[in-house]
Design a protein around this motif. Structure first.
Motif, short mmCIF file in Angstrom:
data_model
loop_
_atom_site.label_atom_id
_atom_site.label_comp_id
_atom_site.label_asym_id
_atom_site.label_seq_id
_atom_site.Cartn_x
_atom_site.Cartn_y
_atom_site.Cartn_z
N GLN A 121 4.18 29.62 -18.49
CA GLN A 121 5.19 29.97 -19.32
C GLN A 121 5.03 29.46 -20.94
OE1 GLN A 121 8.66 30.81 -17.81
NE2 GLN A 121 10.06 29.63 -19.22
N ARG A 134 2.16 39.57 -22.43
CA ARG A 134 3.07 39.38 -23.56
C ARG A 134 2.37 39.48 -24.73
NH1 ARG A 134 7.61 39.90 -21.33
NH2 ARG A 134 8.16 38.69 -19.33
N VAL A 135 1.26 40.00 -25.01
CA VAL A 135 0.33 39.90 -26.32
C VAL A 135 1.26 40.65 -27.37
CG1 VAL A 135 -1.15 41.71 -26.06
CG2 VAL A 135 -1.94 39.78 -27.08
N GLY A 136 2.07 41.79 -27.29
CA GLY A 136 2.58 42.67 -27.86
C GLY A 136 3.37 41.58 -29.14
N LYS A 166 2.03 39.40 -30.87
CA LYS A 166 1.67 38.14 -31.01
C LYS A 166 0.77 38.25 -32.43
CE LYS A 166 -0.98 34.44 -28.81
NZ LYS A 166 -1.89 34.19 -27.56
N TYR A 167 -0.29 39.07 -32.42
CA TYR A 167 -0.98 39.23 -33.43
C TYR A 167 -0.72 40.54 -34.26
CZ TYR A 167 -3.86 36.20 -30.52
OH TYR A 167 -4.12 34.97 -29.96
N SER A 168 -1.46 40.74 -35.38
CA SER A 168 -1.16 41.76 -36.29
C SER A 168 -2.12 43.12 -36.03
CB SER A 168 -1.59 41.44 -37.88
OG SER A 168 -2.84 41.21 -38.09
N ARG A 183 10.95 30.93 -9.23
CA ARG A 183 11.76 31.12 -10.44
C ARG A 183 12.74 29.83 -10.65
NH1 ARG A 183 13.04 37.61 -11.12
NH2 ARG A 183 10.70 38.21 -11.28
N ARG A 194 9.73 34.40 -30.76
CA ARG A 194 8.62 34.25 -29.94
C ARG A 194 8.49 32.77 -29.37
NH1 ARG A 194 4.56 37.88 -28.45
NH2 ARG A 194 3.21 36.70 -27.30
N GLU A 206 -2.92 27.68 -29.22
CA GLU A 206 -2.58 29.01 -28.39
C GLU A 206 -2.20 29.88 -29.06
OE1 GLU A 206 -3.18 29.98 -25.46
OE2 GLU A 206 -1.87 31.62 -25.73
N GLU A 228 -4.11 44.46 -37.85
CA GLU A 228 -5.34 44.16 -38.34
C GLU A 228 -6.23 43.26 -37.41
OE1 GLU A 228 -2.57 44.21 -39.66
OE2 GLU A 228 -2.68 45.74 -41.36
N TRP A 229 -5.66 42.37 -36.89
CA TRP A 229 -6.35 41.33 -36.36
C TRP A 229 -6.78 42.16 -34.88
CZ3 TRP A 229 -6.53 39.66 -31.14
CH2 TRP A 229 -7.12 38.60 -30.96
N GLN A 285 -9.97 44.35 -35.74
CA GLN A 285 -11.20 43.47 -36.20
C GLN A 285 -11.60 42.82 -34.89
OE1 GLN A 285 -12.65 43.26 -38.89
NE2 GLN A 285 -14.18 42.08 -37.90
N ARG A 289 2.07 28.57 -22.05
CA ARG A 289 1.07 29.50 -22.63
C ARG A 289 1.14 30.90 -23.22
NH1 ARG A 289 -5.44 30.03 -21.26
NH2 ARG A 289 -6.10 31.09 -23.19
N TYR A 290 1.86 31.71 -22.29
CA TYR A 290 1.81 33.06 -22.33
C TYR A 290 3.44 33.64 -22.79
CZ TYR A 290 -2.76 32.84 -20.31
OH TYR A 290 -4.03 32.64 -19.76
N PRO A 296 2.21 37.25 -38.27
CA PRO A 296 3.35 37.77 -37.40
C PRO A 296 4.50 36.73 -37.84
CG PRO A 296 1.33 37.67 -36.50
CD PRO A 296 1.12 37.01 -37.81
N TYR A 315 7.83 34.51 -17.97
CA TYR A 315 7.21 35.21 -16.50
C TYR A 315 7.57 36.66 -16.66
CZ TYR A 315 11.57 34.16 -14.40
OH TYR A 315 13.13 34.23 -13.87
N SER A 316 6.67 37.47 -16.02
CA SER A 316 6.78 38.98 -15.98
C SER A 316 7.88 39.11 -14.96
CB SER A 316 5.40 39.41 -15.61
OG SER A 316 4.43 39.26 -16.44
N LEU A 317 8.58 40.37 -15.24
CA LEU A 317 9.44 40.61 -14.36
C LEU A 317 8.84 42.17 -13.75
CD1 LEU A 317 12.72 40.57 -16.39
CD2 LEU A 317 11.69 38.89 -14.90
#
Lengths: 247, 310
Positions: free
Chosen positions: A83, A114-116, A118-120, B87, B290, B136, A122-123, A126, A85-86, B285, A89-91
């Motif tokens: 939790q 959950r990477v959506g 997080k970066y641009s 959970r 987040r 991270e 452009e990133w 590249q 780090r990422y 971003p 938690y996924s549902l």
């Protein structure tokens, strides 16, 4: 009868051994899987989850084609370290339109659930072309060919196939109306199979995921997909204890 | 193949299963060691306890929830219990852990930024927790040490800031994200004009030997209505932190890789290209939503420290 039973009979008869092995395995499978069809509360009732747009869906196909799942999972487990780090938690609800789902368990690279956002874009572009150029210690392969044009001629067929598995893409006005009620008009428009190609091109041009508006590339599709991962549910509107009660 | 004489093996006297292959190949039938057999019974016992304590067997439309319970605090601030599940356990653990870090976070949230940096205990918390958060979430772009990457992501370790290096400005950069925009001039300007502009821009920082006449013409364009560079970069070319337009008078370059270009011509060319193509790829971003408010505050302190403070 049992008295006369000799395991030698099983051991020396490949056919019998095969049938009995399969029976034993399916018993295990049945006990684990079948109850999930009957237990009420496995799927959380959370707003926001929708099927992928045509462009995102093509991106997902490319994700599978390139075997990204061999190094990346899409399943954040309910543990504290994950939790932190990422993210949340996924549902189960979040992958209800995933066929096949991409949960996985192999993590050579980080979890992508959950990477959506997080970066641009452009990133991502590249990083996909040459991961080492932004993350020097990366062992992820280069995917330069993703800058080639996207073949989306068969997007309608792909959506129709998913519709058979239960993804609510609409093939006619009646289904479209149902989607409008369920997801709202903006989303429903993107799920309409007869318009799929136009919707796909429009999203690629408007989103400009690959930094080139002129052509629709595989990169457009893949980045559109990566950028939507894990962003559909707004967790600020959900009480954590409500999710506890689905287990 | 096999024949069926049970009984002791003629060779060793040990009990065999009676299976014989290839004339004399036999299988011993020794009993399992006692520790193994009892170990096996213990695992069965363990499973029984497990089934009773934890959620286990499906029953109709539900399942045996087990008698184990987890207690956590709900949104109303009341204690609440639910049958053991991962959970619930995560929620309880998270609440416990944040209770441990709470004294730090509370003090960081309540004290002005300047005072936090002066408190050695809080400062070391900022450095260790901030480093973890940074690697991270930020390192993939700004690189592990925050040194950035020319042509892509700004350096956060120098004291040159696009959007400002005060705590408030850094906080805004992180929470709301940034996206610098500069229009392309490739079509609006002739090749000669682009060249003149490049000469003037390079002369501002003295990065290369330039033709003084061209630079003078460039300066006129820079401050003219047609170029309108001054509008975003200021008359002096020092940039405006509200829109993140670069300071063109220093030796820090993000988009035009002037330091790496070898020779005056190449340096001019790097700048000319940026002016011609414009800029719209510097996307930072937004992290509000987040990351938590506390985490963003902590990162603000961390980044401020990376940059040597301002």
């Amino acid at each position: 009868m049992l008295k006369n039973f000799k395991h030698e009979k099983v051991e020396t008869n490949a056919g019998v051994l095969l049938v009995l092995t399969m029976l034993a395995i399916s018993a295990g499978g049945l006990v684990e899987i079948a109850p999930l069809f009957f237990i009420k509360d496995t799927m959380e009732n959370v707003p926001g989850v929708r099927p992928y747009t045509p462009l995102e869906q093509r991106g997902r196909d490319i994700y599978i084609r390139e075997g990204c799942y061999t190094c990346h999972s899409q399943m954040i487990r309910p543990f504290r370290d994950e939790q932190l780090r990422y993210g949340h938690y996924s549902l189960a609800a979040e992958s209800k339109y995933d066929h096949p789902f991409q949960w996985g368990s192999k993590r050579t690279g980080p979890d992508l659930a959950r990477v959506g956002g997080k970066y641009s874009n452009e990133w991502h572009v590249q990083h996909m072309i040459q991961p080492k150029s932004v993350v020097p210690e990366s062992v992820m392969p280069n995917y330069p060919w993703l800058m080639s044009p996207l073949d989306y001629a068969d997007i309608g067929d792909r959506m129709r196939a998913l519709r058979v598995t239960g993804v609510p893409y609409s093939a006619n006005q009646e289904e479209y109306q149902r989607n409008v009620e369920k997801f709202g008009a903006d989303v429903a428009k993107t799920l309409h199979i007869p318009d799929a190609r136009n919707i796909l091109v429009a999203q690629a041009q408007e989103g400009n995921f690959d930094g080139d508006r002129a052509s629709v590339t595989e990169m457009d599709a893949l980045v559109a997909y990566l950028q939507v991962l894990g962003t559909m549910v707004d967790f600020s509107k959900i009480k954590p204890e409500d999710l506890v009660k689905y287990r | 193949m096999a024949d069926h004489t049970t009984g002791p093996s003629p060779a060793s006297g040990a009990q065999t299963t009676g299976h014989v292959w290839d004339d004399d190949l036999q299988e011993f039938n020794n009993p399992l060691p006692a520790w193994w057999t009892y170990g096996f019974y213990v695992t069965i016992l363990f499973a029984l306890v497990y089934w009773v304590w934890y959620p286990s067997w499906p029953v109709g439309a539900g399942f045996m929830t087990g008698i184990g319970k987890v207690t956590y605090v709900n949104a109303q601030g009341e204690e609440e219990s639910w049958h053991w599940n991962t959970r619930a356990k995560l929620l309880a653990e998270t609440q416990e852990a944040s209770a441990l870090q709470k004294p730090y976070f509370d003090r960081i949230a309540s004290l002005p930024y300047e005072q936090v940096t002066q408190d050695p205990e809080l400062n070391s918390f900022v450095v260790s927790a901030g480093k973890a958060l940074f690697s991270e979430n930020c390192a993939a772009c700004h690189q592990a040490g925050g040194q950035g990457k020319v042509g892509f992501f700004p350096n956060l370790t120098d004291d040159d800031w696009l959007y400002g290096g005060s705590f408030e400005r850094i906080h805004a950069s992180i929470a709301q994200g940034r996206r610098g925009y500069m229009p392309p001039y490739g079509e609006a300007m002739s090749a000669a004009q682009l060249d003149e502009l490049a000469h003037y821009v390079v002369s501002l920082s003295g990065a290369a030997q330039v033709d003084a006449a061209k630079a003078a013409k460039g300066k006129e364009l820079f401050n003219s209505h047609a170029g309108a560079c001054y509008y975003c970069h200021g008359d002096d070319g020092k940039g405006r932190q509200d829109i993140g337009s670069a300071n063109l008078t220093d030796q820090v370059w993000l988009w035009a890789n002037v330091p790496a270009a070898e020779g005056d011509a190449a340096k001019l060319d790097a700048v000319r290209k940026v002016i011609a193509s414009g800029l719209d790829k510097g996307v930072m971003p937004a992290w509000q939503g987040r990351l938590s408010a506390e985490q963003i505050r902590l990162l603000t302190l961390y980044v401020h420290e990376l940059g040597g403070g301002k």
